[in-house]
Design a protein around this motif. Structure first.
Motif, mmCIF file in Angstrom:
data_model
loop_
_atom_site.group_PDB
_atom_site.id
_atom_site.type_symbol
_atom_site.label_atom_id
_atom_site.label_comp_id
_atom_site.label_asym_id
_atom_site.label_seq_id
_atom_site.Cartn_x
_atom_site.Cartn_y
_atom_site.Cartn_z
ATOM 1 N N ARG A 151 -3.186 -6.696 -27.808
ATOM 2 C CA ARG A 151 -4.243 -5.696 -27.966
ATOM 3 C C ARG A 151 -4.403 -4.880 -26.685
ATOM 4 N NH1 ARG A 151 -4.321 -4.996 -33.211
ATOM 5 N NH2 ARG A 151 -4.970 -6.844 -34.380
ATOM 6 N N ARG A 152 -4.312 -5.529 -25.549
ATOM 7 C CA ARG A 152 -4.432 -4.798 -24.294
ATOM 8 C C ARG A 152 -3.267 -3.833 -24.105
ATOM 9 N NH1 ARG A 152 -6.037 -10.095 -22.287
ATOM 10 N NH2 ARG A 152 -3.962 -10.381 -21.368
ATOM 11 N N ALA A 153 -2.067 -4.271 -24.457
ATOM 12 C CA ALA A 153 -0.906 -3.388 -24.336
ATOM 13 C C ALA A 153 -1.018 -2.205 -25.287
ATOM 14 C CB ALA A 153 0.381 -4.176 -24.610
ATOM 15 N N GLU A 154 -1.558 -2.437 -26.462
ATOM 16 C CA GLU A 154 -1.742 -1.363 -27.438
ATOM 17 C C GLU A 154 -2.720 -0.315 -26.898
ATOM 18 O OE1 GLU A 154 -1.474 -1.883 -32.177
ATOM 19 O OE2 GLU A 154 -3.377 -2.499 -31.324
ATOM 20 N N ALA A 155 -3.808 -0.788 -26.286
ATOM 21 C CA ALA A 155 -4.780 0.144 -25.706
ATOM 22 C C ALA A 155 -4.173 0.907 -24.534
ATOM 23 C CB ALA A 155 -6.027 -0.623 -25.267
ATOM 24 N N ALA A 156 -3.394 0.219 -23.704
ATOM 25 C CA ALA A 156 -2.757 0.888 -22.566
ATOM 26 C C ALA A 156 -1.755 1.934 -23.032
ATOM 27 C CB ALA A 156 -2.072 -0.148 -21.674
ATOM 28 N N LEU A 157 -1.048 1.658 -24.120
ATOM 29 C CA LEU A 157 -0.082 2.620 -24.645
ATOM 30 C C LEU A 157 -0.766 3.930 -25.012
ATOM 31 C CD1 LEU A 157 2.643 3.556 -25.746
ATOM 32 C CD2 LEU A 157 2.107 2.324 -27.870
ATOM 33 N N ILE A 158 -1.915 3.846 -25.645
ATOM 34 C CA ILE A 158 -2.638 5.062 -26.019
ATOM 35 C C ILE A 158 -2.934 5.905 -24.784
ATOM 36 C CG2 ILE A 158 -4.801 5.926 -27.001
ATOM 37 C CD1 ILE A 158 -4.805 3.460 -28.836
ATOM 38 N N ASN A 159 -3.354 5.238 -23.715
ATOM 39 C CA ASN A 159 -3.698 5.950 -22.487
ATOM 40 C C ASN A 159 -2.456 6.548 -21.833
ATOM 41 O OD1 ASN A 159 -5.521 6.799 -20.418
ATOM 42 N ND2 ASN A 159 -4.785 5.120 -19.136
ATOM 43 N N TYR A 160 -1.383 5.770 -21.732
ATOM 44 C CA TYR A 160 -0.177 6.277 -21.084
ATOM 45 C C TYR A 160 0.465 7.394 -21.900
ATOM 46 C CZ TYR A 160 0.298 3.407 -16.953
ATOM 47 O OH TYR A 160 0.117 2.865 -15.702
ATOM 48 N N ALA A 161 0.430 7.276 -23.223
ATOM 49 C CA ALA A 161 0.980 8.344 -24.055
ATOM 50 C C ALA A 161 0.182 9.636 -23.870
ATOM 51 C CB ALA A 161 0.980 7.912 -25.518
ATOM 52 N N ARG A 162 -1.113 9.507 -23.731
ATOM 53 C CA ARG A 162 -1.964 10.686 -23.516
ATOM 54 C C ARG A 162 -1.629 11.350 -22.190
ATOM 55 N NH1 ARG A 162 -6.167 11.205 -20.423
ATOM 56 N NH2 ARG A 162 -6.362 8.945 -20.127
ATOM 57 N N ILE A 163 -1.499 10.541 -21.136
ATOM 58 C CA ILE A 163 -1.184 11.106 -19.821
ATOM 59 C C ILE A 163 0.219 11.697 -19.824
ATOM 60 C CG2 ILE A 163 -0.959 10.588 -17.368
ATOM 61 C CD1 ILE A 163 -2.947 8.308 -17.759
ATOM 62 N N ALA A 164 1.154 11.020 -20.487
ATOM 63 C CA ALA A 164 2.536 11.499 -20.518
ATOM 64 C C ALA A 164 2.644 12.846 -21.217
ATOM 65 C CB ALA A 164 3.434 10.472 -21.198
ATOM 66 N N ALA A 165 1.778 13.079 -22.198
ATOM 67 C CA ALA A 165 1.821 14.344 -22.934
ATOM 68 C C ALA A 165 1.545 15.532 -22.026
ATOM 69 C CB ALA A 165 0.817 14.309 -24.076
ATOM 70 N N ALA A 166 0.833 15.291 -20.932
ATOM 71 C CA ALA A 166 0.539 16.373 -19.990
ATOM 72 C C ALA A 166 1.722 16.677 -19.090
ATOM 73 C CB ALA A 166 -0.683 16.005 -19.147
ATOM 74 N N GLY A 167 2.718 15.813 -19.092
ATOM 75 C CA GLY A 167 3.911 16.037 -18.293
ATOM 76 C C GLY A 167 3.819 15.463 -16.896
ATOM 77 N N ASP A 168 4.962 15.330 -16.270
ATOM 78 C CA ASP A 168 5.046 14.787 -14.917
ATOM 79 C C ASP A 168 5.181 15.912 -13.903
ATOM 80 O OD1 ASP A 168 5.447 11.670 -15.172
ATOM 81 O OD2 ASP A 168 6.697 12.566 -16.724
#
Length: 616
Positions: free
Chosen positions: A217-234
């Motif tokens: 569950r924690r990894a699932e929540a972290a994925l949502i956050n990282y996917a959101r940040i990744a969408a903004a680009g590096d």
């Protein structure tokens, strides 16, 4: 071994039990899976059509539906037919030509599949709006054939998603996870009919099909956050300084480093990073933050110091690096890893969780190879234990990923040298120095274990060592390669846990130094944990046995599950996300399998038994 797709077909028949009792049933070990609020398992009243839809039996039996992006559902055909047969082939996802609330909720789950680490396209996520619109009476009166195809498409997509969430998308043996899937059997047909089509909360029931471990569950929540940040680009990658930059040294890329650390949430946004800038007059001033529109004057020199160094050290700790604050090749490479790749690591962790059994007969011991760490699970009827480990070398001596059952431990063990090490390492050394074995505590034995010699090696003995007629073993004692205790969970790899006479290696950040077996940092604590239900073995007696003069085997009162796992991303209970290097290339293999697209292709195991002999 049965493949994932084959397993799905095998479990599809109506005689097989329902998945699990979801959150309504207590796990075998309290607290193993995360405690979840139990969604209502009682379906709401469903009014079914009075007569079956004549197209459904034919469509379901075909095992293929052109409406789907991936039409072939032959692997799940038995489940599909059982599902509709149980309801006399009546429509379940529409009423009076309109989708049910449960259908719309399931469709929304398809659209949100990425938040669970899945590919929405596999479940036709982008096609459902058009299908729903086609059923709208304002556009046209849907024909029975339209309704049947809509119903079947939704059933197939739902079964695909539920199976992917429960047992994963890839056969674990194709990504070096050498364990047969032995989940409790479940029936997709029963699951859909009894838990989903009449549920008051469809997303909750879908979540109940997922692994219930808190780490998942924690990894699932972290994925949502990282996917959101990744969408903004590096941002642009940092250049690797040569030579490395140490704290309190000038660093011209300091603003870019601050920006990257801020993006990675190494410090709170409310506390911007501040280094120092040496001005021409020598008076320190605040370095511009990552969001500042000003830059230091060209004559100024940014100094890498203060909070930025602290943030880099925290980053290094989170990424399995030496927390020295030095901006070297490894740290810059880790900082430059794209956020999309970090999100992938979390997806791989979710996939590997799905390969695990839902519960265990006893509190397990878990070794995560890329993390170089042994832990027990926190929420279980046993004390929490964690320690560093040394694992197999990345090149040709990798520790395999598998599950086992610990049954006994041995104090002051002999080390039976594996044939490959005898042949490739000890025999050449002995041929150059006939006293080598004796000076390092080895003895030569025959196949019955009878000692042939523990002194200088004669020519005839050396010849028999070369041919394998005689074996080498190391005597018990502090210098023994296995240390003072080894923990045995029988497996065909002949891999086990053991102590070591080389504790200094535990101070390294990267710890893949062994021939395949796993060295533990605190063998006394692990032995006490393993023997916690044997009151006749208190800590002082364990310590005495480790430092005694006899070899002693102690059988466990209750076998202990041992999981040798491979996760390059984990999330701690406080929400801290940690990433580790893909030391064995398992992530790359899994990514290749997933990137091949649905139905996911697997890779044959690339790990050979020869690389995992019982070497410390």
């Amino acid at each position: 071994m049965t493949s994932i797709r084959g397993a799905r077909a095998a479990i599809a028949h109506g005689a097989i039990a329902v998945l699990i009792a979801f959150a309504a049933a207590a796990p075998a070990i309290a607290g193993m899976p995360a405690a979840q609020a139990t969604p209502s398992a009682t379906p709401t009243a469903v009014t079914l059509p009075a007569a079956p839809i004549s197209d459904l039996p034919t469509l379901a039996a075909a095992g293929s539906l052109a409406d789907l992006r991936w039409p072939d559902f032959s692997a799940d055909r038995a489940a599909v037919e059982a599902f509709y047969l149980a309801g006399n082939y009546v429509l379940v996802w529409s009423r009076d030509g309109r989708p049910t609330a449960q259908a719309l909720a399931m469709i929304e789950c398809f659209k949100q599949a990425a938040t669970r680490g899945l590919d929405p396209a596999v479940y036709d996520a982008s096609r459902w709006d058009a299908r729903v619109a086609k059923l709208a009476p304002a556009i046209a009166n849907p024909a029975p054939g339209d309704l049947a195809r809509f119903d079947l498409a939704l059933t197939v997509a739902a079964m695909r998603m539920l199976a992917d969430l429960r047992v994963g998308r890839v056969n674990p043996q194709h990504s070096q996870f050498s364990v047969v899937i032995d989940h409790q059997p479940y029936g997709l047909a029963d699951l859909l009919r009894e838990k989903i089509i009449g549920a008051s909360d469809v997303p909750a029931m879908v979540s109940a099909a997922e692994p219930q471990f808190q780490g998942y569950r924690r990894a699932e929540a972290a994925l949502i956050n990282y996917a959101r940040i990744a969408a903004a680009g590096d941002d642009a990658p940092l250049t690797t300084p040569n030579p490395a930059v140490h704290p309190d040294m000038p660093y011209e890329a300091l603003p870019a480093l601050e920006a990257r650390l801020t993006q990675l949430s190494e410090v709170a946004s409310t506390a911007p990073l501040k280094g120092t800038v040496a001005t021409p007059t020598g008076t320190p001033s605040a370095t511009p933050s990552a969001t500042s529109t000003t830059t230091p004057a060209l004559a100024s020199e940014a100094v890498y110091s203060g909070a930025v160094v602290d943030a880099v050290k925290r980053f290094q700790l989170r990424h399995g690096l030496e927390p020295d604050g030095v901006l070297g090749k490894g740290t810059i490479a880790a900082l430059n890893v794209p956020l999309s790749a970090r999100a992938d690591q979390l997806r791989f962790t979710l996939e590997r969780y799905r390969w695990m059994p839902p519960n265990f007969p006893a509190p397990p011991i878990v070794v995560n190879l890329p993390e170089f760490r042994l832990t027990t699970m926190r929420m279980q009827p046993a004390p929490f234990l964690t320690m560093r480990v040394v694992v197999g070398q990345a090149f040709r001596k990798q520790t395999p990923v598998f599950t086992g059952t610990m049954r006994y431990l041995i104090f002051r063990p002999y080390w039976e040298v594996p044939p490959s090490i005898q042949r490739d390492e000890l025999v050449p050394k002995t041929s150059h120095d006939r006293d080598y074995l004796a000076s390092h505590g080895f003895e030569v034995v025959d196949h019955d274990g009878t000692v042939v010699t523990d002194g200088p090696i004669a020519d005839d003995v050396l010849d028999q060592l070369r041919s394998g007629e005689l074996q080498i073993r190391q005597k018990p004692g502090p210098a023994n390669a296995l240390g003072l205790v080894k923990f045995i969970f029988p497996n065909h790899y002949n891999v086990y846990l053991h102590s070591t006479p080389e504790p200094a290696l535990f101070n390294r950040a990267r710890r893949d130094f062994s021939h395949g077996c796993i060295r533990v940092q605190d063998p006394l604590a692990l032995a006490a944990w393993v023997l916690r239900d044997r009151p006749e073995w208190p800590v002082d007696k364990i310590q005495a046995a480790m430092n005694g003069d006899q070899t002693v085997q102690v059988n466990l009162a209750h076998p202990i599950p041992v999981l040798i796992i491979y996760r390059t991303a984990i999330v701690q209970p406080d929400g801290e996300v940690q990433f580790f290097n893909d030391i064995y290339g398992d992530d790359a293999a899994l990514k290749q399998s997933l990137d091949s697209g649905y139905p996911y292709a697997g890779h044959p195991p690339i790990y050979s038994d020869d690389a995992a002999e019982a070497a410390p």
